[in-house]
Design a protein around this motif. Structure first.
Motif, PDB file in Angstrom:
ATOM      1  N   MET A 108     -10.514  26.650  -8.903  1.00 31.46           N
ATOM      2  CA  MET A 108     -11.044  25.772  -9.920  1.00 31.46           C
ATOM      3  C   MET A 108      -9.992  25.578 -10.998  1.00 31.46           C
ATOM      4  O   MET A 108      -9.330  26.531 -11.399  1.00 31.46           O
ATOM      5  CB  MET A 108     -12.306  26.400 -10.493  1.00 31.46           C
ATOM      6  CG  MET A 108     -12.861  25.634 -11.631  1.00 31.46           C
ATOM      7  SD  MET A 108     -14.394  26.253 -12.337  1.00 31.46           S
ATOM      8  CE  MET A 108     -15.058  27.314 -11.167  1.00 31.46           C
TER       9      MET A 108
ATOM     10  N   CYS B  81     -17.519  18.419  -4.789  1.00 37.73           N
ATOM     11  CA  CYS B  81     -17.537  19.866  -4.598  1.00 37.73           C
ATOM     12  C   CYS B  81     -17.819  20.252  -3.155  1.00 37.73           C
ATOM     13  O   CYS B  81     -18.498  19.528  -2.427  1.00 37.73           O
ATOM     14  CB  CYS B  81     -18.607  20.479  -5.506  1.00 37.73           C
ATOM     15  SG  CYS B  81     -18.351  20.081  -7.249  1.00 37.73           S
ATOM     16  N   ASP B  82     -17.331  21.417  -2.803  1.00 41.06           N
ATOM     17  CA  ASP B  82     -17.575  21.948  -1.468  1.00 41.06           C
ATOM     18  C   ASP B  82     -18.977  22.519  -1.314  1.00 41.06           C
ATOM     19  O   ASP B  82     -19.507  22.577  -0.210  1.00 41.06           O
ATOM     20  CB  ASP B  82     -16.557  23.039  -1.127  1.00 41.06           C
ATOM     21  CG  ASP B  82     -15.170  22.477  -0.872  1.00 41.06           C
ATOM     22  OD1 ASP B  82     -15.074  21.359  -0.323  1.00 41.06           O
ATOM     23  OD2 ASP B  82     -14.191  23.161  -1.215  1.00 41.06           O
TER      24      ASP B  82
ATOM     25  N   GLU C 145     -22.724  25.739  -5.680  1.00 43.77           N
ATOM     26  CA  GLU C 145     -22.222  26.652  -6.703  1.00 43.77           C
ATOM     27  C   GLU C 145     -21.080  26.028  -7.499  1.00 43.77           C
ATOM     28  O   GLU C 145     -21.027  26.132  -8.722  1.00 43.77           O
ATOM     29  CB  GLU C 145     -21.758  27.957  -6.053  1.00 43.77           C
ATOM     30  CG  GLU C 145     -21.251  28.982  -7.047  1.00 43.77           C
ATOM     31  CD  GLU C 145     -20.756  30.247  -6.371  1.00 43.77           C
ATOM     32  OE1 GLU C 145     -19.710  30.765  -6.821  1.00 43.77           O
ATOM     33  OE2 GLU C 145     -21.389  30.707  -5.403  1.00 43.77           O
ATOM     34  N   GLN C 146     -20.157  25.364  -6.811  1.00 44.40           N
ATOM     35  CA  GLN C 146     -19.054  24.691  -7.507  1.00 44.40           C
ATOM     36  C   GLN C 146     -19.584  23.606  -8.438  1.00 44.40           C
ATOM     37  O   GLN C 146     -19.089  23.449  -9.556  1.00 44.40           O
ATOM     38  CB  GLN C 146     -18.081  24.089  -6.505  1.00 44.40           C
ATOM     39  CG  GLN C 146     -17.227  25.091  -5.779  1.00 44.40           C
ATOM     40  CD  GLN C 146     -16.286  24.430  -4.781  1.00 44.40           C
ATOM     41  OE1 GLN C 146     -16.375  23.234  -4.498  1.00 44.40           O
ATOM     42  NE2 GLN C 146     -15.370  25.214  -4.223  1.00 44.40           N
TER      43      GLN C 146
ATOM     44  N   ASP D 104     -21.068  25.169 -11.508  1.00 48.76           N
ATOM     45  CA  ASP D 104     -20.011  25.720 -12.360  1.00 48.76           C
ATOM     46  C   ASP D 104     -19.339  24.658 -13.217  1.00 48.76           C
ATOM     47  O   ASP D 104     -18.702  24.981 -14.216  1.00 48.76           O
ATOM     48  CB  ASP D 104     -18.951  26.416 -11.508  1.00 48.76           C
ATOM     49  CG  ASP D 104     -19.047  27.918 -11.564  1.00 48.76           C
ATOM     50  OD1 ASP D 104     -19.865  28.446 -12.339  1.00 48.76           O
ATOM     51  OD2 ASP D 104     -18.295  28.568 -10.818  1.00 48.76           O
ATOM     52  N   ARG D 105     -19.449  23.408 -12.843  1.00 52.69           N
ATOM     53  CA  ARG D 105     -18.783  22.319 -13.566  1.00 52.69           C
ATOM     54  C   ARG D 105     -19.760  21.449 -14.364  1.00 52.69           C
ATOM     55  O   ARG D 105     -19.348  20.533 -15.056  1.00 52.69           O
ATOM     56  CB  ARG D 105     -18.032  21.438 -12.559  1.00 52.69           C
ATOM     57  CG  ARG D 105     -16.837  22.135 -11.949  1.00 52.69           C
ATOM     58  CD  ARG D 105     -16.350  21.457 -10.670  1.00 52.69           C
ATOM     59  NE  ARG D 105     -15.136  22.062 -10.152  1.00 52.69           N
ATOM     60  CZ  ARG D 105     -15.082  23.210  -9.485  1.00 52.69           C
ATOM     61  NH1 ARG D 105     -16.179  23.887  -9.244  1.00 52.69           N
ATOM     62  NH2 ARG D 105     -13.928  23.682  -9.047  1.00 52.69           N
TER      63      ARG D 105
ATOM     64  N   SER E  77     -22.180  27.853 -16.892  1.00 50.68           N
ATOM     65  CA  SER E  77     -21.140  27.063 -16.217  1.00 50.68           C
ATOM     66  C   SER E  77     -19.777  27.380 -16.821  1.00 50.68           C
ATOM     67  O   SER E  77     -19.667  27.682 -18.009  1.00 50.68           O
ATOM     68  CB  SER E  77     -21.400  25.562 -16.385  1.00 50.68           C
ATOM     69  OG  SER E  77     -22.556  25.162 -15.710  1.00 50.68           O
TER      70      SER E  77
END
Length: 160
Positions: free
Chosen positions: A1, A118-119, A122-123, A126-127, A133
């Motif tokens: 990230m 995002c993959d 969770e990603q 986080d953003r 976050s």
């Protein structure tokens, strides 16, 4: 990230700018966070915005173009695409990125790119600028759009 290397936050009175936000509707929790980050940025910059919702990230460019044609100084585009098991992710991400770039260039308007690619969930969380976050991409996209709109206005006035 990423997260590191971001410029220091610079605010100014953007009350004279016409600002629009176009936001996708998929991934409600993430989108709520992105929109909340946008609202925080608008308050910090003393700006207000018209908000338009669209079904998904793919629809962001066409509505952003319509808003640019209406004379908005800045358009903030918010969306999220989470990778799945098909090429759909690549198509939507590419279409949104290319389309929003085209809006900015064709209309010479500031476009804040708040599209999370995002993959996994969770990603995205986080953003999203939610409690816990690591990043606040709604705020960052809005700040970038407002700062760019100010730069464009200065260039039009002959004061870079």
């Amino acid at each position: 990230m990423a997260g590191h290397g971001a410029p220091d936050a610079e605010t100014f009175d953007a009350s004279g700018l016409r600002v629009a936000v176009v936001a996708a509707s998929w991934h409600t929790q993430v989108m709520d966070g992105l929109l909340a980050g946008t609202e925080r940025a608008l308050r910090d910059f003393n700006a207000t915005a018209t908000t338009v919702r669209v079904p998904g990230t793919f629809e962001l460019p066409v509505v952003a173009a319509a808003l640019a044609q209406q004379g908005y100084d800045a358009v903030v585009a918010l969306g999220v695409v989470v990778r799945g098991g098909t090429p759909h992710f690549e198509y939507v991400c590419s279409a949104a990125t290319d389309g929003l770039t085209r809006v900015a260039l064709d209309h010479t308007v500031a476009v804040g790119f708040g599209v999370l690619t995002c993959d996994n969930d969770e990603q995205a969380l986080d953003r999203a600028g939610l409690e816990g976050s690591k990043e606040d991409k709604g705020y960052e996209a809005t700040s970038a759009a407002l700062l760019t709109a100010r730069t464009l206005a200065g260039l039009r006035d002959g004061t870079p």
